[in-house]
Design a protein around this motif. Structure first.
Motif, PDB file in Angstrom:
ATOM      1  N   SER A 150     -23.341   7.066 -12.871  1.00  0.00           N
ATOM      2  CA  SER A 150     -24.231   6.938 -11.723  1.00  0.00           C
ATOM      3  C   SER A 150     -23.499   7.346 -10.442  1.00  0.00           C
ATOM      4  CB  SER A 150     -24.746   5.503 -11.595  1.00  0.00           C
ATOM      5  OG  SER A 150     -23.679   4.605 -11.382  1.00  0.00           O
ATOM      6  N   SER A 151     -24.274   7.635  -9.408  1.00  0.00           N
ATOM      7  CA  SER A 151     -23.715   8.075  -8.128  1.00  0.00           C
ATOM      8  C   SER A 151     -22.873   6.980  -7.487  1.00  0.00           C
ATOM      9  CB  SER A 151     -24.846   8.457  -7.166  1.00  0.00           C
ATOM     10  OG  SER A 151     -25.571   9.559  -7.662  1.00  0.00           O
ATOM     11  N   GLY A 152     -21.802   7.394  -6.832  1.00  0.00           N
ATOM     12  CA  GLY A 152     -20.958   6.440  -6.128  1.00  0.00           C
ATOM     13  C   GLY A 152     -19.720   7.091  -5.568  1.00  0.00           C
ATOM     14  N   ASN A 153     -19.041   6.370  -4.700  1.00  0.00           N
ATOM     15  CA  ASN A 153     -17.767   6.782  -4.105  1.00  0.00           C
ATOM     16  C   ASN A 153     -16.755   5.691  -4.382  1.00  0.00           C
ATOM     17  OD1 ASN A 153     -18.866   9.099  -2.663  1.00  0.00           O
ATOM     18  ND2 ASN A 153     -19.894   7.573  -1.391  1.00  0.00           N
ATOM     19  N   GLY A 154     -15.502   6.068  -4.496  1.00  0.00           N
ATOM     20  CA  GLY A 154     -14.477   5.053  -4.719  1.00  0.00           C
ATOM     21  C   GLY A 154     -13.102   5.650  -4.783  1.00  0.00           C
ATOM     22  N   TRP A 155     -12.161   4.848  -5.292  1.00  0.00           N
ATOM     23  CA  TRP A 155     -10.792   5.312  -5.473  1.00  0.00           C
ATOM     24  C   TRP A 155     -10.195   4.679  -6.722  1.00  0.00           C
ATOM     25  CZ3 TRP A 155      -7.407   1.312  -5.636  1.00  0.00           C
ATOM     26  CH2 TRP A 155      -7.660   0.171  -4.865  1.00  0.00           C
ATOM     27  N   ILE A 156      -9.190   5.379  -7.246  1.00  0.00           N
ATOM     28  CA  ILE A 156      -8.404   4.909  -8.391  1.00  0.00           C
ATOM     29  C   ILE A 156      -6.935   5.111  -8.027  1.00  0.00           C
ATOM     30  CG2 ILE A 156      -7.821   5.290 -10.830  1.00  0.00           C
ATOM     31  CD1 ILE A 156     -10.653   4.328 -10.623  1.00  0.00           C
ATOM     32  N   ARG A 157      -6.089   4.179  -8.410  1.00  0.00           N
ATOM     33  CA  ARG A 157      -4.642   4.351  -8.245  1.00  0.00           C
ATOM     34  C   ARG A 157      -3.936   3.815  -9.480  1.00  0.00           C
ATOM     35  NH1 ARG A 157      -3.545  -0.242  -3.632  1.00  0.00           N
ATOM     36  NH2 ARG A 157      -3.897  -2.043  -4.965  1.00  0.00           N
ATOM     37  N   LEU A 158      -2.683   4.251  -9.664  1.00  0.00           N
ATOM     38  CA  LEU A 158      -1.848   3.736 -10.745  1.00  0.00           C
ATOM     39  C   LEU A 158      -0.937   2.678 -10.159  1.00  0.00           C
ATOM     40  CD1 LEU A 158      -0.995   4.177 -13.789  1.00  0.00           C
ATOM     41  CD2 LEU A 158       0.976   5.354 -12.829  1.00  0.00           C
ATOM     42  N   THR A 159      -0.908   1.514 -10.796  1.00  0.00           N
ATOM     43  CA  THR A 159      -0.008   0.445 -10.378  1.00  0.00           C
ATOM     44  C   THR A 159       0.957   0.149 -11.508  1.00  0.00           C
ATOM     45  OG1 THR A 159      -1.596  -0.519  -8.844  1.00  0.00           O
ATOM     46  CG2 THR A 159       0.152  -1.969  -9.638  1.00  0.00           C
ATOM     47  N   ILE A 160       2.241   0.222 -11.193  1.00  0.00           N
ATOM     48  CA  ILE A 160       3.296  -0.173 -12.129  1.00  0.00           C
ATOM     49  C   ILE A 160       3.555  -1.647 -11.878  1.00  0.00           C
ATOM     50  CG2 ILE A 160       5.721   0.133 -12.769  1.00  0.00           C
ATOM     51  CD1 ILE A 160       5.369   3.102 -11.893  1.00  0.00           C
ATOM     52  N   THR A 161       3.500  -2.457 -12.939  1.00  0.00           N
ATOM     53  CA  THR A 161       3.669  -3.901 -12.784  1.00  0.00           C
ATOM     54  C   THR A 161       5.000  -4.407 -13.325  1.00  0.00           C
ATOM     55  OG1 THR A 161       2.478  -4.293 -14.857  1.00  0.00           O
ATOM     56  CG2 THR A 161       1.178  -4.319 -12.816  1.00  0.00           C
ATOM     57  N   ALA A 162       5.685  -3.614 -14.153  1.00  0.00           N
ATOM     58  CA  ALA A 162       6.987  -4.032 -14.677  1.00  0.00           C
ATOM     59  C   ALA A 162       7.773  -2.778 -15.055  1.00  0.00           C
ATOM     60  CB  ALA A 162       6.816  -4.938 -15.898  1.00  0.00           C
ATOM     61  N   PRO A 163       9.054  -2.764 -14.844  1.00  0.00           N
ATOM     62  CA  PRO A 163       9.919  -3.863 -14.417  1.00  0.00           C
ATOM     63  C   PRO A 163       9.919  -4.101 -12.902  1.00  0.00           C
ATOM     64  CG  PRO A 163      11.247  -1.929 -14.807  1.00  0.00           C
ATOM     65  CD  PRO A 163       9.836  -1.571 -15.167  1.00  0.00           C
ATOM     66  N   VAL A 164       9.276  -3.238 -12.125  1.00  0.00           N
ATOM     67  CA  VAL A 164       9.120  -3.443 -10.687  1.00  0.00           C
ATOM     68  C   VAL A 164       7.636  -3.288 -10.373  1.00  0.00           C
ATOM     69  CG1 VAL A 164      11.446  -2.637 -10.087  1.00  0.00           C
ATOM     70  CG2 VAL A 164       9.551  -1.011 -10.162  1.00  0.00           C
ATOM     71  N   SER A 165       7.238  -3.681  -9.196  1.00  0.00           N
ATOM     72  CA  SER A 165       5.848  -3.560  -8.797  1.00  0.00           C
ATOM     73  C   SER A 165       5.715  -2.491  -7.715  1.00  0.00           C
ATOM     74  CB  SER A 165       5.349  -4.903  -8.266  1.00  0.00           C
ATOM     75  OG  SER A 165       3.995  -4.805  -7.892  1.00  0.00           O
ATOM     76  N   MET A 166       4.880  -1.471  -7.992  1.00  0.00           N
ATOM     77  CA  MET A 166       4.608  -0.447  -6.997  1.00  0.00           C
ATOM     78  C   MET A 166       3.310   0.266  -7.356  1.00  0.00           C
ATOM     79  SD  MET A 166       7.663   2.254  -8.054  1.00  0.00           S
ATOM     80  CE  MET A 166       7.624   3.029  -6.480  1.00  0.00           C
ATOM     81  N   SER A 167       2.668   0.849  -6.336  1.00  0.00           N
ATOM     82  CA  SER A 167       1.385   1.517  -6.546  1.00  0.00           C
ATOM     83  C   SER A 167       1.416   2.919  -5.969  1.00  0.00           C
ATOM     84  CB  SER A 167       0.260   0.728  -5.865  1.00  0.00           C
ATOM     85  OG  SER A 167       0.095  -0.525  -6.474  1.00  0.00           O
ATOM     86  N   SER A 168       0.630   3.796  -6.593  1.00  0.00           N
ATOM     87  CA  SER A 168       0.470   5.161  -6.095  1.00  0.00           C
ATOM     88  C   SER A 168      -0.501   5.148  -4.914  1.00  0.00           C
ATOM     89  CB  SER A 168      -0.088   6.060  -7.199  1.00  0.00           C
ATOM     90  OG  SER A 168      -1.459   5.740  -7.433  1.00  0.00           O
ATOM     91  N   ASN A 169      -0.699   6.329  -4.358  1.00  0.00           N
ATOM     92  CA  ASN A 169      -1.763   6.512  -3.383  1.00  0.00           C
ATOM     93  C   ASN A 169      -3.118   6.310  -4.075  1.00  0.00           C
ATOM     94  OD1 ASN A 169      -0.980   9.057  -4.784  1.00  0.00           O
ATOM     95  ND2 ASN A 169      -2.892   9.765  -3.864  1.00  0.00           N
ATOM     96  N   GLN A 170      -4.160   6.170  -3.283  1.00  0.00           N
ATOM     97  CA  GLN A 170      -5.518   6.052  -3.813  1.00  0.00           C
ATOM     98  C   GLN A 170      -6.123   7.449  -3.926  1.00  0.00           C
ATOM     99  OE1 GLN A 170      -7.371   3.510  -0.939  1.00  0.00           O
ATOM    100  NE2 GLN A 170      -6.260   1.695  -1.608  1.00  0.00           N
ATOM    101  N   ALA A 171      -6.543   7.833  -5.131  1.00  0.00           N
ATOM    102  CA  ALA A 171      -7.213   9.119  -5.347  1.00  0.00           C
ATOM    103  C   ALA A 171      -8.710   8.900  -5.121  1.00  0.00           C
ATOM    104  CB  ALA A 171      -6.947   9.646  -6.749  1.00  0.00           C
ATOM    105  N   LEU A 172      -9.238   9.485  -4.049  1.00  0.00           N
ATOM    106  CA  LEU A 172     -10.629   9.287  -3.664  1.00  0.00           C
ATOM    107  C   LEU A 172     -11.544  10.212  -4.447  1.00  0.00           C
ATOM    108  CD1 LEU A 172     -10.098   9.211   0.208  1.00  0.00           C
ATOM    109  CD2 LEU A 172     -10.170   7.256  -1.372  1.00  0.00           C
ATOM    110  N   PHE A 173     -12.695   9.698  -4.844  1.00  0.00           N
ATOM    111  CA  PHE A 173     -13.670  10.525  -5.547  1.00  0.00           C
ATOM    112  C   PHE A 173     -15.080  10.225  -5.036  1.00  0.00           C
ATOM    113  CE2 PHE A 173     -13.416   6.664  -8.004  1.00  0.00           C
ATOM    114  CZ  PHE A 173     -14.736   6.399  -8.368  1.00  0.00           C
ATOM    115  N   SER A 174     -15.961  11.213  -5.194  1.00  0.00           N
ATOM    116  CA  SER A 174     -17.357  11.064  -4.795  1.00  0.00           C
ATOM    117  C   SER A 174     -18.223  11.718  -5.865  1.00  0.00           C
ATOM    118  CB  SER A 174     -17.593  11.741  -3.445  1.00  0.00           C
ATOM    119  OG  SER A 174     -18.965  11.711  -3.100  1.00  0.00           O
TER     120      SER A 174
END
Length: 132
Positions: free
Chosen positions: A104-128
């Protein structure tokens, strides 16, 4: 450059033995963490697939636990993300691909989050997505 932080656990020494440092991964061992999406904008028949691609570089062999995170403020827009995964990677550059189907129609973002052995996240990839 060595991206290993060494910690030493101190306890009552046993005669004739020595303590051995335990290497742990520092966040600087993971670099160039990024997320992209193809296509970023889609107008057409639904359902359709967006392919999210994560890239990162490791300075040493590492076992990572990672997951996708996402958000949309479009009312009624629902999407399903795969569960967290754990995988061992060699030192060097790596890529992960996540084809996700949307209905269905929508806008949002997806990112990759590493939770172990450290915690860090990528940028948000925007989609429409606009379904016609």
């Amino acid at each position: 450059v060595i991206d290993v932080v060494r910690t030493l656990t101190t306890s009552t020494p046993i005669p004739g033995t020595t303590a051995t440092p335990t290497p742990t991964l520092s966040s600087s061992a993971i670099t160039n963490l990024a997320m992209s999406v193809s296509p970023p904008v889609y107008i057409g028949a639904c359902p359709t697939v967006f392919t999210f691609a994560a890239t990162f570089t490791l300075s040493q062999e590492t076992t990572l636990t990672y997951q996708l995170e996402g958000y949309s403020d479009t009312a009624g827009f629902v999407f399903s993300l795969p569960p967290a995964q754990t995988q061992t990677f060699s030192a060097g550059a790596h890529g992960l691909s996540f084809p996700l189907q949307f209905t269905s129609s929508g806008n949002g973002w997806i990112r990759l989050t590493i939770t172990a052995p450290v915690s860090m996240s990528s940028n948000q990839a925007l989609f429409s997505l606009t379904c016609q």
